[in-house]
Design a protein around this motif. Structure first.
Motif, PDB file in Angstrom:
ATOM      1  N   GLY A 167       0.732  -1.102   0.186  1.00  0.00           N
ATOM      2  CA  GLY A 167       0.031   0.194   0.003  1.00  0.00           C
ATOM      3  C   GLY A 167       0.652   1.304   0.017  1.00  0.00           C
ATOM      4  O   GLY A 167       0.480   2.360   0.082  1.00  0.00           O
ATOM      5  N   LEU A 168       2.172   1.090  -0.202  1.00  0.00           N
ATOM      6  CA  LEU A 168       2.915   2.508  -0.135  1.00  0.00           C
ATOM      7  C   LEU A 168       3.722   2.459  -1.461  1.00  0.00           C
ATOM      8  O   LEU A 168       4.118   1.429  -2.112  1.00  0.00           O
TER       9      LEU A 168
ATOM     10  N   GLY B  13      13.416  14.476   1.246  1.00  0.00           N
ATOM     11  CA  GLY B  13      12.806  14.124   2.843  1.00  0.00           C
ATOM     12  C   GLY B  13      12.594  12.860   3.106  1.00  0.00           C
ATOM     13  O   GLY B  13      12.365  12.740   4.097  1.00  0.00           O
ATOM     14  N   LEU B  14      12.690  12.031   2.227  1.00  0.00           N
ATOM     15  CA  LEU B  14      12.614  10.437   2.401  1.00  0.00           C
ATOM     16  C   LEU B  14      13.993  10.027   2.477  1.00  0.00           C
ATOM     17  O   LEU B  14      14.759  10.142   1.436  1.00  0.00           O
ATOM     18  N   MET B  15      14.331   9.189   3.767  1.00  0.00           N
ATOM     19  CA  MET B  15      15.654   8.671   4.033  1.00  0.00           C
ATOM     20  C   MET B  15      15.549   7.145   4.519  1.00  0.00           C
ATOM     21  O   MET B  15      14.408   6.728   5.196  1.00  0.00           O
ATOM     22  N   THR B  16      16.468   6.501   4.357  1.00  0.00           N
ATOM     23  CA  THR B  16      16.779   5.225   4.782  1.00  0.00           C
ATOM     24  C   THR B  16      16.915   5.520   6.378  1.00  0.00           C
ATOM     25  O   THR B  16      17.333   6.577   6.828  1.00  0.00           O
ATOM     26  N   ALA B  17      17.177   4.369   7.270  1.00  0.00           N
ATOM     27  CA  ALA B  17      17.715   4.513   8.664  1.00  0.00           C
ATOM     28  C   ALA B  17      18.867   4.758   8.721  1.00  0.00           C
ATOM     29  O   ALA B  17      19.250   5.413   9.643  1.00  0.00           O
ATOM     30  N   ARG B  18      19.672   4.149   7.864  1.00  0.00           N
ATOM     31  CA  ARG B  18      21.246   4.486   7.834  1.00  0.00           C
ATOM     32  C   ARG B  18      21.467   5.987   7.471  1.00  0.00           C
ATOM     33  O   ARG B  18      22.398   6.862   8.121  1.00  0.00           O
TER      34      ARG B  18
ATOM     35  N   ARG C 156       7.252   5.758   5.176  1.00  0.00           N
ATOM     36  CA  ARG C 156       6.457   6.621   4.076  1.00  0.00           C
ATOM     37  C   ARG C 156       6.323   5.715   2.881  1.00  0.00           C
ATOM     38  O   ARG C 156       5.442   5.967   1.962  1.00  0.00           O
ATOM     39  N   ALA C 157       7.419   5.281   2.425  1.00  0.00           N
ATOM     40  CA  ALA C 157       7.562   4.488   1.311  1.00  0.00           C
ATOM     41  C   ALA C 157       8.804   3.552   1.251  1.00  0.00           C
ATOM     42  O   ALA C 157       9.180   3.171   2.310  1.00  0.00           O
TER      43      ALA C 157
ATOM     44  N   LEU D  16      11.580   3.556   3.719  1.00  0.00           N
ATOM     45  CA  LEU D  16      12.102   4.966   3.688  1.00  0.00           C
ATOM     46  C   LEU D  16      11.187   5.872   4.650  1.00  0.00           C
ATOM     47  O   LEU D  16       9.827   5.384   4.838  1.00  0.00           O
ATOM     48  N   TYR D  17      11.706   6.825   5.541  1.00  0.00           N
ATOM     49  CA  TYR D  17      11.144   7.555   6.335  1.00  0.00           C
ATOM     50  C   TYR D  17      11.327   8.713   6.065  1.00  0.00           C
ATOM     51  O   TYR D  17      12.298   9.419   5.581  1.00  0.00           O
ATOM     52  N   HIS D  18      10.296   9.842   6.664  1.00  0.00           N
ATOM     53  CA  HIS D  18      10.303  11.250   6.264  1.00  0.00           C
ATOM     54  C   HIS D  18      11.066  11.799   7.461  1.00  0.00           C
ATOM     55  O   HIS D  18      10.898  11.378   8.785  1.00  0.00           O
ATOM     56  N   VAL D  19      11.739  12.800   7.091  1.00  0.00           N
ATOM     57  CA  VAL D  19      12.732  13.539   7.979  1.00  0.00           C
ATOM     58  C   VAL D  19      11.715  14.356   9.290  1.00  0.00           C
ATOM     59  O   VAL D  19      11.988  14.354  10.246  1.00  0.00           O
ATOM     60  N   ASP D  20      10.456  14.666   8.429  1.00  0.00           N
ATOM     61  CA  ASP D  20       9.605  15.544   9.388  1.00  0.00           C
ATOM     62  C   ASP D  20       9.186  14.827  10.913  1.00  0.00           C
ATOM     63  O   ASP D  20       8.861  15.107  11.542  1.00  0.00           O
TER      64      ASP D  20
END
Length: 438
Positions: free
Chosen positions: A23-24, A35-40, A56-57, A71-75
């Motif tokens: 769903g993402l 704005g989207l980054m991996t955990a590393r 988020r994706a 992928l996580y958003h920085v905000d």
């Protein structure tokens, strides 16, 4: 230029997802939106995910296996709290190379000089310094420490000059070793003898040099004799009775009889083709060929040399039996491998009595495989002594782990009955003359 738009002024095209997963949206490498980054990547940017933060994706970085990275958003993240000075120094120390003092973005591995002898020191060393140290180590001679440009100049950690010096030294040491006693280094051969042996090109000279001096030979013999005596003392409870028995035989040789037979084989139904008896001193009491009543196999003839032609005029066992009984009368009978020879005698006695003893009226005939009563009567009338083969095995003292006992020794008498009897006398004399280890 009019009508043309600068590349820098072009509007940025928003990244488009290639597909969806759970769903993402799923982005490919290089197409990730801002704005989207991996955990590393979040860790490198000094950000930390909040508890319960969801992706988020997804990022697909392999097309063949479709590996997905969240992928996580920085905000949605929070800034990492700065470390105390002491912990910051420890963190920096774990990432600092002790050779080039460069700081990596990750902790460096601990490298041990014990496990990697090509390292100059042990500690946290970066890959660049480790590779350089290994390359320098491969190009350096281990003996003289000379560093070369190419690896081909150092074969097996040794340069050409050091290799020639080592080989020359080994050759000198080999020649000196061949000229001197290996135990005390006393010279036992001259250079001319060594050169003559090498010129002869005889492989046997490899076992002649180095020669052991007479003093060292005597010391070796003394040590071997002492070890033999210690071994005899350790097993004297079993060896002592054997020695005393052998001395008794040599003290009263005429009270004993040595018996040996040659047969048509080793099976249970082997027939006697030759039988000999001597006294304990080796004096002849009986020596005769015996007609077995059957052809002698070739494999048996190859062992003892007795053929059908030799026994064609020989008497049968029944004819020899009275002479055998008289030779053994009143004497204690010694046999090398007593179990086998007594079994052969019992079989021949049974065959003789079965053929020459008629069935009497009213007497139940013998059943198959039942021995004639006269066999046990004759065997019980003899004074069977201990087996000479087992006694000699105890005397030699070679233990067999496979059999769990003393190893049987070959008699070495030539496989003729008379010579075997006299060889048994020699073995008994050898046991009797051996001094006690005390």
């Amino acid at each position: 230029m009019p009508g043309k738009m600068s590349t820098r002024s072009k509007p940025k095209v928003p990244a488009q997802p290639a597909e969806t997963y759970r769903g993402l949206p799923v982005y490919t490498s290089g197409q990730t939106p801002d704005g989207l980054m991996t955990a590393r990547q979040l860790e490198d940017a000094g950000r930390r995910r909040t508890p319960g933060q969801k992706p988020r994706a997804y990022l697909r970085y392999r097309t063949q296996w479709c590996d997905m990275v969240e992928l996580y958003h920085v905000d949605d993240t929070r800034a990492v709290q700065p470390l105390p000075p002491r912990q910051e120094a420890q963190k920096r120390a774990r990432r600092t190379c002790i050779l080039c003092e460069s700081v990596a973005d990750r902790p460096l591995p601990e490298r041990s000089q014990k496990r990697s002898p090509w390292l100059p020191v042990s500690g946290r060393i970066c890959t660049v310094c480790a590779d350089a140290a290994r390359d320098r180590w491969d190009r350096t001679c281990e003996r003289c420490g000379t560093e070369f440009v190419h690896h081909e100049s150092v074969r097996y950690r040794e340069c050409t000059a050091c290799e020639e010096t080592r080989k020359r030294g080994q050759e000198i040491a080999r020649r000196l070793t061949r000229r001197h006693c290996p135990d005390c280094n006393v010279q036992t051969a001259t250079r001319e003898e060594i050169e003559a042996a090498d010129a002869a090109d005889d492989f046997r000279h490899a076992f002649v040099f180095p020669r052991t001096c007479e003093a060292c030979k005597a010391e070796r013999r003394r040590q071997a004799e002492e070890a033999e005596r210690a071994w005899e003392r350790e097993r004297w409870d079993e060896l002592g009775p054997v020695r005393r028995w052998a001395r008794e035989v040599m003290a009263t040789p005429h009270a004993f009889a040595i018996l040996d037979t040659e047969t048509t084989g080793l099976d249970w139904d082997a027939k006697i083709v030759e039988i000999s008896v001597t006294d304990g001193a080796g004096d002849l009491l009986l020596d005769t060929l015996v007609h077995p009543g059957v052809p002698i196999p070739e494999e048996a003839t190859e062992i003892h040399g007795i053929s059908d032609e030799d026994v064609k005029d020989a008497p049968g066992f029944g004819t020899v039996l009275p002479r055998l009984t008289k030779a053994l009368e009143g004497r204690r009978v010694i046999i090398y491998n007593r179990v086998y020879d007594t079994g052969v005698l019992a079989y021949e006695l049974d065959r003789h009595h079965q053929e020459h003893s008629p069935t009497l009226p009213g007497v139940e005939p013998l059943r198959p495989y039942e021995r004639h009563p006269a066999v046990a009567e004759w065997m019980d009338a003899q004074q069977w002594e201990r087996c000479a083969m087992l006694a000699y095995a105890v005397h030699v003292g070679e233990w067999s782990d496979y059999w769990g006992g003393w190893r049987w020794q070959r008699l070495g008498g030539g496989h003729r009955a008379l010579s075997d009897c006299r060889t048994v006398v020699q073995r008994i004399r050898e046991m009797a003359e051996r001094p006690d280890p005390f």
